[in-house]
Design an enzyme around this catalytic site. Structure first.
Site, PDB file in Angstrom:
ATOM      1  CB  SER A   1      -0.970   0.003   1.177  1.00  0.00           C
ATOM      2  OG  SER A   1      -0.286  -0.230   2.382  1.00  0.00           O
TER       3      SER A   1
ATOM      4  CG  HIS B   1      -3.879  -1.225  -2.244  1.00  0.00           C
ATOM      5  ND1 HIS B   1      -4.359   0.068  -2.255  1.00  0.00           N
ATOM      6  CD2 HIS B   1      -3.590  -1.514  -0.949  1.00  0.00           C
ATOM      7  CE1 HIS B   1      -4.336   0.545  -1.022  1.00  0.00           C
ATOM      8  NE2 HIS B   1      -3.880  -0.386  -0.208  1.00  0.00           N
TER       9      HIS B   1
ATOM     10  CE  LYS C   1      -7.392  -0.460   0.402  1.00  0.00           C
ATOM     11  NZ  LYS C   1      -7.603   0.684   1.268  1.00  0.00           N
TER      12      LYS C   1
HETATM   13  C1  LIG Z   1      -3.347  -3.630   2.083  1.00  0.00           C
HETATM   14  C2  LIG Z   1      -4.598  -3.305   2.855  1.00  0.00           C
HETATM   15  N1  LIG Z   1      -5.244  -4.287   3.509  1.00  0.00           N
HETATM   16  C3  LIG Z   1      -6.350  -4.048   4.210  1.00  0.00           C
HETATM   17  C4  LIG Z   1      -6.894  -2.779   4.310  1.00  0.00           C
HETATM   18  C5  LIG Z   1      -8.119  -2.552   5.153  1.00  0.00           C
HETATM   19  O1  LIG Z   1      -9.225  -2.391   4.352  1.00  0.00           O
HETATM   20  P1  LIG Z   1     -10.568  -1.701   4.901  1.00  0.00           P
HETATM   21  O2  LIG Z   1     -10.483  -0.263   4.511  1.00  0.00           O
HETATM   22  O3  LIG Z   1     -11.654  -2.421   4.187  1.00  0.00           O
HETATM   23  O4  LIG Z   1     -10.604  -1.909   6.366  1.00  0.00           O
HETATM   24  C6  LIG Z   1      -6.262  -1.730   3.655  1.00  0.00           C
HETATM   25  C7  LIG Z   1      -6.825  -0.380   3.763  1.00  0.00           C
HETATM   26  O5  LIG Z   1      -6.175   0.596   3.881  1.00  0.00           O
HETATM   27  C8  LIG Z   1      -5.078  -1.993   2.914  1.00  0.00           C
HETATM   28  O6  LIG Z   1      -4.431  -1.008   2.303  1.00  0.00           O
END
Ligand SMILES: Cc1ncc(COP(=O)(O)O)c(C=O)c1O
Length: 423
Positions: free
Chosen positions: A211, A239, A270
């Protein structure tokens, strides 16, 4: 360059504590009253360089309105640009009369809707998975999956740059955690080999797309090591779903490794332009998570409106590849533009295009200069990134226009030269 942190102010702020409390030894709130992080944030606010929690009053296309000013926004995760798609809005409204505003109960008890099951079936078809379980957020999904599957003797192998939700899932479990250097499979293999005689199960856990850096995990290499050492593979594709792969099925499709990954953990916040999370895997394992994961069983179910919006986003993802094509066109324009200007984008290959600035203070000054020029970005500072590698995290969506990306590049060029980041 001025240092944005005034240490005297921080010391004064950390000395402030309501009268009487000092008499109480070991007050659990002490850490808040003496927090250097909070004092630093207050100081940054006072001098107008605090970048976070900026309240957006409206969002259209690639813009966000803050304090009545329309800015070009970069760094959001609305990759396919569907958050404003009227079809998602209509889908959410259409279920409102039947289900209202909330489930007010957990999936386990009164909160399972026919819509949840429809989404789970349709998403399983899309990803070619045997089963899907949806969660109230992606973060909760990671907690649920890792805490329910990882027992006392089990070992999780983590890329160091994995998302915080995976780390917290590991902490919530009773298993052990081994961290390998980012995308360094030699290191991963050394760790696996060292544990070869230990009892218990093992699972390699990695983000599909990281991320902050925008790197893609070396999935074929990970799968090969997993087979060699008898480990399972879980990929957090938050992502990547909707973004990578010819049909948007994420990192496994990108590498032609579909069927080789044991679990995919995902999010609807996303590309799906909604909220919620999911895990994809075999029927038995998903059913086990469903009946044992506390972050699934003891929390309210995803509201119907979000499920309906997600279903509509999935339909668009499957039938309208033009959004993904437009996204990649925009990504190329942004990334090539940044590279041509001389910025270091850390070898990103995805819509996340980090712009390396380096020192924290310089990164905050860079952010502020962009802000003044009407560009909404967010800086990533330690501990979110390694020390000395602070960056501005940019990304584009399918609904950014070329003129917006060109303006973004123009401003980055001016600020980069002014602050000596590029020559
Ligand atoms: C790599 C990754 N995993 C999990 C999440 C968590 O997702 P959520 O926004 O649905 O809690 C994010 C969100 O920022 C993320 O970037």
């Amino acid at each position: 360059m001025s240092n944005y942190v005034d240490l005297d102010r921080i010391r004064r702020a950390t000395a402030e504590k309501p009268e009487g409390d000092s008499a109480r030894a070991g007050d659990i709130f002490d850490k808040a009253f003496s927090s250097v992080e909070l004092a630093r944030a207050d100081e940054a606010k006072t001098i107008g360089i605090y970048p976070y929690f900026q309240p957006i009053s409206a969002q259209h296309g690639g813009t966000a309105t803050v304090d009545g000013r329309e800015m070009i926004i970069t760094g959001s995760n609305d990759y396919l640009g569907l958050t404003q798609d009227t079809r998602l809005e209509e889908a959410a409204k259409a279920v409102f009369d039947d289900f209202g505003t909330s489930c007010t109960g957990s999936r386990f008890l009164t909160g399972t809707l026919s819509l949840h099951e429809e989404l789970e079936r349709r998403l399983a078809d899309f990803l070619g998975a045997e089963a899907i379980l949806t969660f109230s957020t992606g973060f909760l999904g990671a907690l649920a999956v890792l805490s329910s599957l990882t027992g006392r003797q089990d070992i999780l192998y983590f890329d160091r740059e994995n998302h915080a939700s995976l780390y917290d899932g590991a902490r919530l479990s009773f298993g052990s955690l081994r961290k390998y250097k980012h995308n360094d499979l030699d290191h991963l293999e050394r760790l696996l080999a060292k544990d070869a005689d230990k009892p218990g199960g093992r699972m390699i856990v990695t983000d599909g797309v990281f991320s902050m850096s925008g790197h893609i995990a070396d999935l074929p290499g990970i799968v090969e090591l997993a087979r060699k050492y008898g480990a399972r593979v879980a990929v957090d594709d938050a992502h990547a779903t909707g973004v990578l792969g010819k049909n948007g099925r994420g990192t496994p499709e990108h590498f032609d490794q579909e069927g080789e990954v044991d679990l995919i953990i995902g999010t609807f916040s996303k590309s799906f332009a909604s909220v919620g999370g999911f895990v994809a895997g075999s029927r038995v394992v998903v059913n086990y998570i469903k009946h044992t994961a506390r972050p699934f069983i003891f929390t309210a179910a995803l509201p119907a409106m979000q499920v309906a919006a997600t279903l509509k986003a999935l339909e668009i993802m499957e039938t309208e590849p033009e959004h993904r094509e437009k996204l990649w066109e925009n990504v190329a324009r942004l990334r090539n533009g940044m590279n041509a200007l001389g910025f270091d984008t850390l070898g990103s290959e995805t819509p996340i295009v980090p712009v390396l600035i380096g020192p924290d203070e310089l990164t905050v000054l860079f952010w502020k200069a962009l802000w003044e020029e009407g560009i909404f970005t967010t800086p990533a500072l330690p501990p979110g990134v390694p020390t000395g590698q602070s960056l501005i995290r940019t990304s584009v969506n399918a609904n950014h226009g070329p003129e917006q990306i060109d303006r973004l590049l123009e401003v980055f060029a001016g600020v980069g030269e002014h602050l000596g980041v590029i020559g």
